[in-house]
Motif scaffolding. Structure first.
Motif, PDB file in Angstrom:
ATOM      1  N   UNK A  40       0.878  -1.360  -0.031  1.00 36.56           N
ATOM      2  CA  UNK A  40      -0.041  -0.158  -0.112  1.00 36.56           C
ATOM      3  C   UNK A  40       0.777   1.362  -0.319  1.00 36.56           C
ATOM      4  N   UNK A  41       0.714   2.191  -1.213  1.00 37.13           N
ATOM      5  CA  UNK A  41       1.005   3.504  -0.818  1.00 37.13           C
ATOM      6  C   UNK A  41       0.474   4.610  -1.010  1.00 37.13           C
ATOM      7  N   UNK A  42       0.876   5.340  -0.582  1.00 30.83           N
ATOM      8  CA  UNK A  42      -0.388   6.395  -0.220  1.00 30.83           C
ATOM      9  C   UNK A  42       0.060   7.645  -1.060  1.00 30.83           C
ATOM     10  N   UNK A  48       7.554  11.110  -5.543  1.00 33.28           N
ATOM     11  CA  UNK A  48       9.223  10.704  -5.063  1.00 33.28           C
ATOM     12  C   UNK A  48       8.873   9.281  -5.272  1.00 33.28           C
ATOM     13  N   UNK A  49       8.185   8.609  -4.696  1.00 37.08           N
ATOM     14  CA  UNK A  49       8.749   7.119  -5.704  1.00 37.08           C
ATOM     15  C   UNK A  49       9.484   6.598  -6.844  1.00 37.08           C
ATOM     16  N   UNK A  50       8.636   7.652  -7.761  1.00 39.31           N
ATOM     17  CA  UNK A  50       9.280   7.956  -9.407  1.00 39.31           C
ATOM     18  C   UNK A  50      10.164   8.033  -9.383  1.00 39.31           C
ATOM     19  N   UNK A  51       9.499   9.404  -8.937  1.00 43.87           N
ATOM     20  CA  UNK A  51      11.878   9.678  -8.903  1.00 43.87           C
ATOM     21  C   UNK A  51      12.766   8.938  -8.092  1.00 43.87           C
ATOM     22  N   UNK A  52      12.979   8.793  -6.680  1.00 48.72           N
ATOM     23  CA  UNK A  52      13.905   7.931  -6.377  1.00 48.72           C
ATOM     24  C   UNK A  52      13.841   7.083  -7.500  1.00 48.72           C
ATOM     25  N   UNK A  53      12.819   5.798  -7.493  1.00 46.00           N
ATOM     26  CA  UNK A  53      12.713   4.861  -8.784  1.00 46.00           C
ATOM     27  C   UNK A  53      14.116   5.173  -9.728  1.00 46.00           C
ATOM     28  N   UNK A  54      13.983   6.368 -10.291  1.00 53.19           N
ATOM     29  CA  UNK A  54      14.297   6.820 -11.452  1.00 53.19           C
ATOM     30  C   UNK A  54      15.757   6.814 -11.335  1.00 53.19           C
ATOM     31  N   UNK A  55      16.172   7.874  -9.942  1.00 54.04           N
ATOM     32  CA  UNK A  55      17.476   8.177  -9.616  1.00 54.04           C
ATOM     33  C   UNK A  55      18.038   6.544  -9.889  1.00 54.04           C
ATOM     34  N   UNK A  56      18.000   6.037  -8.996  1.00 49.88           N
ATOM     35  CA  UNK A  56      18.125   4.557  -9.118  1.00 49.88           C
ATOM     36  C   UNK A  56      18.616   3.459 -10.246  1.00 49.88           C
ATOM     37  N   UNK A  57      17.636   3.779 -10.915  1.00 51.80           N
ATOM     38  CA  UNK A  57      17.741   2.962 -12.049  1.00 51.80           C
ATOM     39  C   UNK A  57      18.897   3.657 -12.798  1.00 51.80           C
ATOM     40  N   UNK A  58      19.092   4.659 -13.376  1.00 46.30           N
ATOM     41  CA  UNK A  58      20.060   5.789 -13.977  1.00 46.30           C
ATOM     42  C   UNK A  58      21.191   5.497 -13.114  1.00 46.30           C
ATOM     43  N   UNK A  59      21.556   4.983 -11.777  1.00 47.72           N
ATOM     44  CA  UNK A  59      23.428   5.209 -11.295  1.00 47.72           C
ATOM     45  C   UNK A  59      23.306   3.899 -11.251  1.00 47.72           C
ATOM     46  N   UNK A  60      22.212   2.621 -11.839  1.00 48.31           N
ATOM     47  CA  UNK A  60      22.410   1.329 -11.843  1.00 48.31           C
ATOM     48  C   UNK A  60      22.747   1.036 -13.595  1.00 48.31           C
ATOM     49  N   UNK A  61      21.933   1.673 -14.480  1.00 49.74           N
ATOM     50  CA  UNK A  61      22.577   1.615 -15.426  1.00 49.74           C
ATOM     51  C   UNK A  61      23.884   2.267 -15.556  1.00 49.74           C
ATOM     52  N   UNK A  62      24.707   3.451 -14.961  1.00 48.92           N
ATOM     53  CA  UNK A  62      25.576   3.583 -15.382  1.00 48.92           C
ATOM     54  C   UNK A  62      26.958   2.743 -14.451  1.00 48.92           C
TER      55      UNK A  62
END
Length: 133
Positions: A40-42, A48-62
């Motif tokens: 359950x996510x409010x 913020x969840x999408x922003x953090x997911x995008x940031x971690x995806x970019x860092x993982x890819x790099x």
């Protein structure tokens, strides 16, 4: 195993498309795992969840890209030894930056990894000098 597989594949394919394909497969498979998990996510947290997911995806890819380029330029064995130094450097930075208390096992691990990387560097230097002579 991943490093050796990457080294074998990169004899035929450049590291960039290999990394993109590898990252895409991992992202799709990990996204499928969300079908099994219910959390359950409010509504106000989604941005913020999408922003953090995008940031971690970019860092993982790099991170994967740099790792695969390293394998392409050196070899899997050397890159693997250097890659295992990541947790040691993380612990060292935590000790320096936030005054984290290191356990004796952690100090021993950091020392062994540092000595391993240093001996690898020394071995490469000696081998290069012998080849030049």
């Amino acid at each position: 195993l991943q490093g050796l597989t990457a080294q074998t594949c990169m004899q035929r394919i450049h590291p960039v498309p290999f990394t993109v394909i590898n990252f895409t497969v991992m992202a799709v498979l990990s996204s499928l795992s969300l079908l099994v998990i219910t959390i359950e996510v409010s509504p106000q947290s989604w941005g913020m969840l999408w922003q953090m997911s995008l940031a971690t995806a970019i860092l993982t890819l790099l991170g994967q890209l740099f790792y695969n380029i390293g394998i392409h330029l050196a070899n899997a064995a050397i890159v693997s030894i250097i890659a295992v130094s990541n947790p040691a450097f993380t612990a060292l930075i935590a000790w320096l930056g936030i005054q984290e208390i290191l356990q004796p096992k952690q100090v021993l691990g950091i020392t062994l990894i540092t000595l391993g990387v240093a001996s690898l560097s020394l071995e490469r230097k000696i081998t290069k000098q012998r080849q030049e002579a």
